[in-house]
Design a protein around this motif. Structure first.
Motif, PDB file in Angstrom:
ATOM      1  N   ARG A 141       0.823  -1.203   0.000  1.00  0.00           N
ATOM      2  CA  ARG A 141       0.000   0.000   0.000  1.00  0.00           C
ATOM      3  C   ARG A 141       0.860   1.258   0.000  1.00  0.00           C
ATOM      4  NH1 ARG A 141      -4.382   1.430  -1.962  1.00  0.00           N
ATOM      5  NH2 ARG A 141      -5.124  -0.652  -1.347  1.00  0.00           N
ATOM      6  N   VAL A 142       1.946   1.238   0.771  1.00  0.00           N
ATOM      7  CA  VAL A 142       2.832   2.402   0.825  1.00  0.00           C
ATOM      8  C   VAL A 142       3.461   2.656  -0.535  1.00  0.00           C
ATOM      9  CG1 VAL A 142       5.011   3.272   1.765  1.00  0.00           C
ATOM     10  CG2 VAL A 142       3.322   2.223   3.290  1.00  0.00           C
ATOM     11  N   PHE A 143       3.976   1.596  -1.168  1.00  0.00           N
ATOM     12  CA  PHE A 143       4.599   1.763  -2.477  1.00  0.00           C
ATOM     13  C   PHE A 143       3.569   2.159  -3.529  1.00  0.00           C
ATOM     14  CE2 PHE A 143       8.295  -0.321  -0.709  1.00  0.00           C
ATOM     15  CZ  PHE A 143       9.337   0.251  -1.415  1.00  0.00           C
ATOM     16  N   TYR A 144       2.357   1.639  -3.402  1.00  0.00           N
ATOM     17  CA  TYR A 144       1.302   2.001  -4.352  1.00  0.00           C
ATOM     18  C   TYR A 144       0.995   3.494  -4.260  1.00  0.00           C
ATOM     19  CZ  TYR A 144      -3.332   2.400  -6.444  1.00  0.00           C
ATOM     20  OH  TYR A 144      -4.405   2.796  -7.186  1.00  0.00           O
ATOM     21  N   ASN A 145       0.920   4.008  -3.034  1.00  0.00           N
ATOM     22  CA  ASN A 145       0.630   5.429  -2.853  1.00  0.00           C
ATOM     23  C   ASN A 145       1.775   6.300  -3.363  1.00  0.00           C
ATOM     24  OD1 ASN A 145      -1.874   4.976  -1.688  1.00  0.00           O
ATOM     25  ND2 ASN A 145      -1.050   4.868   0.388  1.00  0.00           N
ATOM     26  N   ILE A 146       3.008   5.821  -3.160  1.00  0.00           N
ATOM     27  CA  ILE A 146       4.163   6.574  -3.660  1.00  0.00           C
ATOM     28  C   ILE A 146       4.115   6.648  -5.187  1.00  0.00           C
ATOM     29  CG2 ILE A 146       6.671   6.542  -3.920  1.00  0.00           C
ATOM     30  CD1 ILE A 146       6.829   5.353  -1.110  1.00  0.00           C
ATOM     31  N   GLU A 147       3.841   5.494  -5.824  1.00  0.00           N
ATOM     32  CA  GLU A 147       3.775   5.463  -7.282  1.00  0.00           C
ATOM     33  C   GLU A 147       2.613   6.293  -7.802  1.00  0.00           C
ATOM     34  OE1 GLU A 147       5.853   3.918  -9.597  1.00  0.00           O
ATOM     35  OE2 GLU A 147       7.109   3.913  -7.815  1.00  0.00           O
ATOM     36  N   LYS A 148       1.511   6.266  -7.076  1.00  0.00           N
ATOM     37  CA  LYS A 148       0.319   6.994  -7.509  1.00  0.00           C
ATOM     38  C   LYS A 148       0.546   8.498  -7.505  1.00  0.00           C
ATOM     39  CE  LYS A 148      -4.633   7.367  -6.513  1.00  0.00           C
ATOM     40  NZ  LYS A 148      -5.731   6.939  -5.593  1.00  0.00           N
ATOM     41  N   ASN A 149       1.379   8.961  -6.576  1.00  0.00           N
ATOM     42  CA  ASN A 149       1.630  10.389  -6.444  1.00  0.00           C
ATOM     43  C   ASN A 149       2.754  10.889  -7.350  1.00  0.00           C
ATOM     44  OD1 ASN A 149      -0.349  10.702  -4.466  1.00  0.00           O
ATOM     45  ND2 ASN A 149       1.062  10.152  -2.821  1.00  0.00           N
ATOM     46  N   LYS A 150       3.410   9.956  -8.054  1.00  0.00           N
ATOM     47  CA  LYS A 150       4.467  10.364  -8.973  1.00  0.00           C
ATOM     48  C   LYS A 150       3.866  10.840 -10.289  1.00  0.00           C
ATOM     49  CE  LYS A 150       8.404   7.519  -7.527  1.00  0.00           C
ATOM     50  NZ  LYS A 150       9.324   6.432  -7.964  1.00  0.00           N
ATOM     51  N   PRO A 151       4.566  11.714 -11.003  1.00  0.00           N
ATOM     52  CA  PRO A 151       4.110  12.086 -12.354  1.00  0.00           C
ATOM     53  C   PRO A 151       4.095  10.864 -13.253  1.00  0.00           C
ATOM     54  CG  PRO A 151       5.776  13.617 -11.542  1.00  0.00           C
ATOM     55  CD  PRO A 151       5.738  12.467 -10.574  1.00  0.00           C
ATOM     56  N   ASN A 152       3.237  10.872 -14.255  1.00  0.00           N
ATOM     57  CA  ASN A 152       3.118   9.729 -15.156  1.00  0.00           C
ATOM     58  C   ASN A 152       4.431   9.378 -15.828  1.00  0.00           C
ATOM     59  OD1 ASN A 152       0.406   9.454 -14.616  1.00  0.00           O
ATOM     60  ND2 ASN A 152      -0.209  10.814 -16.286  1.00  0.00           N
ATOM     61  N   SER A 153       5.273  10.367 -16.079  1.00  0.00           N
ATOM     62  CA  SER A 153       6.536  10.123 -16.758  1.00  0.00           C
ATOM     63  C   SER A 153       7.507   9.309 -15.918  1.00  0.00           C
ATOM     64  CB  SER A 153       7.206  11.450 -17.127  1.00  0.00           C
ATOM     65  OG  SER A 153       7.447  12.234 -15.956  1.00  0.00           O
ATOM     66  N   GLU A 154       7.283   9.253 -14.595  1.00  0.00           N
ATOM     67  CA  GLU A 154       8.187   8.527 -13.723  1.00  0.00           C
ATOM     68  C   GLU A 154       7.661   7.157 -13.379  1.00  0.00           C
ATOM     69  OE1 GLU A 154       9.206  10.698 -10.275  1.00  0.00           O
ATOM     70  OE2 GLU A 154       9.474  12.598 -11.308  1.00  0.00           O
ATOM     71  N   GLN A 155       6.555   6.765 -13.984  1.00  0.00           N
ATOM     72  CA  GLN A 155       5.957   5.495 -13.628  1.00  0.00           C
ATOM     73  C   GLN A 155       6.235   4.414 -14.666  1.00  0.00           C
ATOM     74  OE1 GLN A 155       1.933   5.565 -12.249  1.00  0.00           O
ATOM     75  NE2 GLN A 155       2.107   7.636 -11.468  1.00  0.00           N
ATOM     76  N   GLY A 156       7.319   4.546 -15.396  1.00  0.00           N
ATOM     77  CA  GLY A 156       7.683   3.534 -16.379  1.00  0.00           C
ATOM     78  C   GLY A 156       7.883   2.195 -15.725  1.00  0.00           C
ATOM     79  N   GLY A 157       7.373   1.197 -16.364  1.00  0.00           N
ATOM     80  CA  GLY A 157       7.530  -0.151 -15.832  1.00  0.00           C
ATOM     81  C   GLY A 157       6.437  -0.574 -14.890  1.00  0.00           C
ATOM     82  N   LYS A 158       5.472   0.318 -14.655  1.00  0.00           N
ATOM     83  CA  LYS A 158       4.412  -0.022 -13.704  1.00  0.00           C
ATOM     84  C   LYS A 158       3.562  -1.182 -14.196  1.00  0.00           C
ATOM     85  CE  LYS A 158       0.880   2.107 -10.812  1.00  0.00           C
ATOM     86  NZ  LYS A 158       0.167   3.342 -10.481  1.00  0.00           N
ATOM     87  N   LYS A 159       3.591  -1.411 -15.481  1.00  0.00           N
ATOM     88  CA  LYS A 159       2.808  -2.518 -16.037  1.00  0.00           C
ATOM     89  C   LYS A 159       3.353  -3.863 -15.605  1.00  0.00           C
ATOM     90  CE  LYS A 159       1.298  -0.007 -20.147  1.00  0.00           C
ATOM     91  NZ  LYS A 159       1.300   0.034 -21.633  1.00  0.00           N
ATOM     92  N   ASN A 160       4.571  -3.869 -15.074  1.00  0.00           N
ATOM     93  CA  ASN A 160       5.155  -5.136 -14.618  1.00  0.00           C
ATOM     94  C   ASN A 160       4.608  -5.548 -13.271  1.00  0.00           C
ATOM     95  OD1 ASN A 160       6.851  -5.190 -16.858  1.00  0.00           O
ATOM     96  ND2 ASN A 160       8.395  -3.925 -15.839  1.00  0.00           N
ATOM     97  N   GLU A 161       3.917  -4.618 -12.610  1.00  0.00           N
ATOM     98  CA  GLU A 161       3.471  -4.898 -11.249  1.00  0.00           C
ATOM     99  C   GLU A 161       2.454  -6.034 -11.245  1.00  0.00           C
ATOM    100  OE1 GLU A 161       1.622  -2.366  -7.509  1.00  0.00           O
ATOM    101  OE2 GLU A 161       2.112  -1.403  -9.402  1.00  0.00           O
TER     102      GLU A 161
END
Length: 226
Positions: A205-225
């Motif tokens: 949950r903590v990592f999900y919230n961190i990723e959610k608050n990042k700009p879209n450009s910094e979320q590369g690779g999120k599809k691997n989750e």
């Protein structure tokens, strides 16, 4: 015919290792339940008082079995999370994993030993140490596999690599806490492992919230989750 060279043995498919690991974990879980004794006289007894008395006597063994199964399941999930993104293995990784399986095979022994000497801090600390070593090896494996994307998918994001490493610290961290508790309350020190799934959910949950608050450009690779 293509000539086989040393380069052909530099990397290996992870599938055989996954099969071996699944088998070792399954056998370890099975052996643990076989270590719970059933007196011969109870097999033919119809006395409910005797049956309940025996269940009361082996209650600590049943609790230890349940805790050990949860821990083994948690470790197997950790292994599954790692192998999901590992595309190949090499000799170093294979040997690291063989050592981890050595200590996984010791869990039925350390669980049984702890059950027979419940009040002994030494017996309980042996159990915690076994789990600590496995957890540390899993951390080393993940670091080795993901360093410069050595054995993992090249598109695996840095955030997921970090998340995987933090996830692998849960078991050794719980083991250290368990050892500290064992010096004062060896009977209940293993209960700390019941928190592992909840800590994992909290991490997620903590990592999900961190990723959610990042700009879209910094979320590369999120599809691997997962």
């Amino acid at each position: 015919m293509t000539e086989i060279s040393d380069a052909d043995f530099k990397f290996y498919s992870p599938h055989r290792l996954e099969s071996l690991t699944d088998g070792v974990f399954a056998i370890a879980m099975t052996i643990m339940v076989l270590n719970i004794p059933i007196p011969e006289d109870l097999k033919t007894s119809k006395d409910q008082v005797s049956v309940l008395q025996h269940l009361s006597n082996i209650y600590p063994l049943l609790v230890n079995y349940a805790i050990s199964c949860i821990i083994l399941g948690f470790m197997w999930i950790t292994h599954q999370r790692q192998t999901k993104v590992i595309t190949k293995t090499d000799g170093n990784y294979l040997w690291l994993h063989m050592i981890s399986l050595l200590f996984v095979c010791l869990i039925p022994f350390s669980t049984s030993f702890m059950g027979q000497y419940t009040n002994s801090p030494t017996a309980v600390i042996l159990f915690h140490t076994d789990l600590f070593i496995i957890g540390i090896i899993y951390m080393i494996q993940w670091y080795y596999a993901t360093k410069k994307h050595h054995l993992v998918r090249p598109d695996l994001s840095d955030s997921l690599i970090k998340r995987g490493f933090v996830f692998s610290t849960i078991t050794p961290a719980m083991s250290v806490i368990g050892v500290l508790i064992a010096f004062h309350d060896p009977d209940n020190s293993t209960m700390i492992y019941m928190a592992c799934p909840f800590v994992a959910l909290l991490y997620k949950r903590v990592f999900y919230n961190i990723e959610k608050n990042k700009p879209n450009s910094e979320q590369g690779g999120k599809k691997n989750e997962e």
